[in-house]
Write a protein that holds these residues in place. Structure first.
Motif: not given
Length: 249
Positions: A203-209
């Motif tokens: 698993p993992g995750d990513e974030t966008f501003i």
């Protein structure tokens, strides 16, 4: 293993695309959280620091947008620390409901000792990169690419990324909290050579501003965490000076 190295490098590049062609009242518009294409016509370097270990070099990604034949593209190049040799180069195309992976190459060093790099073409099976519309709860969005090493054409590697919208959140960048969107990841890699090598997906995750793009990404591989956070953005000329200074030291 070459496949594992490329997967780690490619983590920054992957996102997702909503494959639905029709939005309804429950759709969430997240297009403004992606990289600001109108502001990237001159190009910017995004420098991502490795979280938790200062001895690991940052990732240097150069993003640039362009319009060609009435179509809007975003190119991205990952550079090796210390010089301007690319590791990955990709091009996305904007469609009505998101961004699609249009072209991608990996680069390998020639083991014969020559300075030239070997370009590795990649087959795009499912090119979903980023959605403009999502739902909460959302579906699973697929990115799948395949390639053969230029140094060993008997080895075929397959990268599969399943992504899902994880919600609206906030994220701190340059001392301020910004509105952000988060996506959950599930990655798998298959190496085909004398059989199949396929570790369990991780698993993992990513974030966008909003107005900036990707600011954070991580994956959990066994007991290890591979995590990067956006430190700064600047023109390519600054990266050239930085790498020149590294070479003179």
């Amino acid at each position: 293993m070459k496949g594992s190295f490329l997967l780690a490098s490619f983590l920054l590049f992957g996102s997702l695309l909503c494959t639905c062609t029709r939005q309804n009242d429950t759709s969430i518009d997240v297009r403004n959280y992606y990289f600001p294409l109108k502001e990237l016509t001159e190009g910017l370097v995004y420098e991502y620091d490795f979280v938790g270990n200062d001895s690991i070099a940052p990732d240097y990604w150069y993003y640039r947008s362009l319009i060609q034949d009435g179509k809007t593209y975003l190119t991205s190049t990952l550079y090796r620390p210390g010089d301007l040799s690319p590791q990955i180069h990709a091009r996305e195309i904007m469609v009505r409901n998101g961004m699609l992976l249009d072209e991608i190459f990996f680069y390998e060093k020639d083991t014969s000792g020559r300075p030239e790099q070997l370009q590795v073409p990649v087959k795009i099976v499912a090119g979903n990169v980023y959605p403009f519309y999502v739902h909460n709860p959302g579906g699973v969005f697929l990115l799948r690419i395949e390639w053969k090493s230029a140094l060993d054409t008997l080895e075929k590697t397959v990268l599969i990324k399943n992504r899902s919208f994880a919600g609206i959140t906030t994220f701190e960048f340059e001392g301020k909290k910004h509105s952000a969107v988060k996506f959950a990841l599930k990655e798998a890699i298959e190496v085909h050579k004398n059989g199949l090598f396929a570790p369990a997906p991780y698993p993992g995750d990513e974030t966008f501003i909003k107005g900036i793009g990707k600011v954070h990404y991580r994956k959990f591989v066994g007991n290890q965490i591979v995590e990067y956070k956006l430190a700064k953005r600047y023109p390519m000329s600054e990266l050239e000076k930085k790498f020149k200074s590294m070479q003179q030291q």
